[in-house]
Design a protein around this motif. Structure first.
Motif, PDB file in Angstrom:
ATOM      1  N   ALA A  99       8.216  -1.046  -1.290  1.00  0.00           N
ATOM      2  CA  ALA A  99       9.164  -1.040  -0.182  1.00  0.00           C
ATOM      3  C   ALA A  99       8.491  -0.619   1.117  1.00  0.00           C
ATOM      4  CB  ALA A  99      10.325  -0.111  -0.491  1.00  0.00           C
ATOM      5  N   LEU A 100       7.298  -0.092   1.022  1.00  0.00           N
ATOM      6  CA  LEU A 100       6.575   0.364   2.207  1.00  0.00           C
ATOM      7  C   LEU A 100       5.625  -0.721   2.703  1.00  0.00           C
ATOM      8  CD1 LEU A 100       5.656   3.952   0.973  1.00  0.00           C
ATOM      9  CD2 LEU A 100       7.499   3.306   2.546  1.00  0.00           C
ATOM     10  N   PRO A 101       5.372  -0.754   4.001  1.00  0.00           N
ATOM     11  CA  PRO A 101       4.384  -1.718   4.513  1.00  0.00           C
ATOM     12  C   PRO A 101       2.995  -1.383   3.971  1.00  0.00           C
ATOM     13  CG  PRO A 101       5.303  -0.377   6.296  1.00  0.00           C
ATOM     14  CD  PRO A 101       5.982   0.047   5.035  1.00  0.00           C
ATOM     15  N   ALA A 102       2.184  -2.405   3.841  1.00  0.00           N
ATOM     16  CA  ALA A 102       0.853  -2.227   3.257  1.00  0.00           C
ATOM     17  C   ALA A 102      -0.101  -1.488   4.188  1.00  0.00           C
ATOM     18  CB  ALA A 102       0.262  -3.575   2.882  1.00  0.00           C
ATOM     19  N   GLY A 103       0.110  -1.597   5.472  1.00  0.00           N
ATOM     20  CA  GLY A 103      -0.862  -1.007   6.387  1.00  0.00           C
ATOM     21  C   GLY A 103      -2.187  -1.728   6.230  1.00  0.00           C
ATOM     22  N   ASP A 104      -3.269  -0.995   6.357  1.00  0.00           N
ATOM     23  CA  ASP A 104      -4.591  -1.598   6.240  1.00  0.00           C
ATOM     24  C   ASP A 104      -5.221  -1.417   4.860  1.00  0.00           C
ATOM     25  OD1 ASP A 104      -4.512  -2.473   8.851  1.00  0.00           O
ATOM     26  OD2 ASP A 104      -5.408  -0.625   9.633  1.00  0.00           O
ATOM     27  N   GLY A 105      -4.543  -0.710   3.967  1.00  0.00           N
ATOM     28  CA  GLY A 105      -5.143  -0.420   2.669  1.00  0.00           C
ATOM     29  C   GLY A 105      -4.702  -1.375   1.580  1.00  0.00           C
ATOM     30  N   PRO A 106      -5.345  -1.236   0.422  1.00  0.00           N
ATOM     31  CA  PRO A 106      -5.000  -2.083  -0.722  1.00  0.00           C
ATOM     32  C   PRO A 106      -3.626  -1.704  -1.280  1.00  0.00           C
ATOM     33  CG  PRO A 106      -6.586  -0.425  -1.390  1.00  0.00           C
ATOM     34  CD  PRO A 106      -6.403  -0.280   0.096  1.00  0.00           C
ATOM     35  N   THR A 107      -2.981  -2.647  -1.934  1.00  0.00           N
ATOM     36  CA  THR A 107      -1.649  -2.408  -2.497  1.00  0.00           C
ATOM     37  C   THR A 107      -1.625  -2.507  -4.021  1.00  0.00           C
ATOM     38  OG1 THR A 107      -1.006  -4.720  -2.372  1.00  0.00           O
ATOM     39  CG2 THR A 107      -0.540  -3.342  -0.432  1.00  0.00           C
ATOM     40  N   PHE A 108      -2.783  -2.676  -4.637  1.00  0.00           N
ATOM     41  CA  PHE A 108      -2.867  -2.814  -6.091  1.00  0.00           C
ATOM     42  C   PHE A 108      -2.022  -3.983  -6.586  1.00  0.00           C
ATOM     43  CE2 PHE A 108      -3.594   1.622  -5.038  1.00  0.00           C
ATOM     44  CZ  PHE A 108      -4.842   1.829  -5.611  1.00  0.00           C
ATOM     45  N   GLY A 109      -1.877  -4.998  -5.753  1.00  0.00           N
ATOM     46  CA  GLY A 109      -1.118  -6.186  -6.129  1.00  0.00           C
ATOM     47  C   GLY A 109       0.374  -6.082  -5.887  1.00  0.00           C
TER      48      GLY A 109
END
Length: 138
Positions: A99-109
């Motif tokens: 539910a949170l924006p990804a920002g610049d980091g990885p999201t683990f898919g």
């Protein structure tokens, strides 16, 4: 096939097996089903209550519903375990949602679901809840 359709097929099969007496419900099955039904109802209430939540709140409630299924599954064997396991598997896309924006980091898919996907998952859980509640009265 979406999770709503899969849950619908699973619940219809469970209801058919119970109606045809192919599934002999033990008192333990009834008790676990009743508790799971109550806990699912508490986790994912009415459509109006869910839609009033933020996306983070909706996702939290959906994950809570998956936890309810996992806990119930840990306490049963046989057909009820198979049913709960299949239902949990159908709902696994929820585990890849964020539910949170990804920002610049990885999201683990993890992906952000649409509002329609939230609604479909919530409706699927409500359908599952009704079937589990009916197991207790079958």
């Amino acid at each position: 096939m979406g999770m709503g359709e899969i849950i619908e097929e699973l619940t219809e099969e469970a209801e058919r097996q119970i109606r045809d007496q192919a599934w002999d419900l033990s008192p333990a099955d009834r008790s676990v089903a009743a508790k799971a039904a109550a806990d699912l109802d508490a986790a994912v209430g009415t459509p109006q209550s869910q839609q009033a939540l933020t996306e983070i709140g909706r996702l939290e409630h959906l994950r809570e519903a998956l936890a309810v299924l996992a806990i119930a599954l840990a306490h049963v064997h046989g057909r009820l375990a198979w049913f709960l396991g299949a239902a949990a598997t159908a709902l696994t896309p929820v585990l890849h949602w964020r539910a949170l924006p990804a920002g610049d980091g990885p999201t683990f898919g993890a992906v952000q679901p649409t509002l329609q996907e939230y609604t479909e998952a919530e409706d699927a859980i409500r359908r599952l809840q009704r079937t589990l509640a009916s197991i207790n009265t079958a």
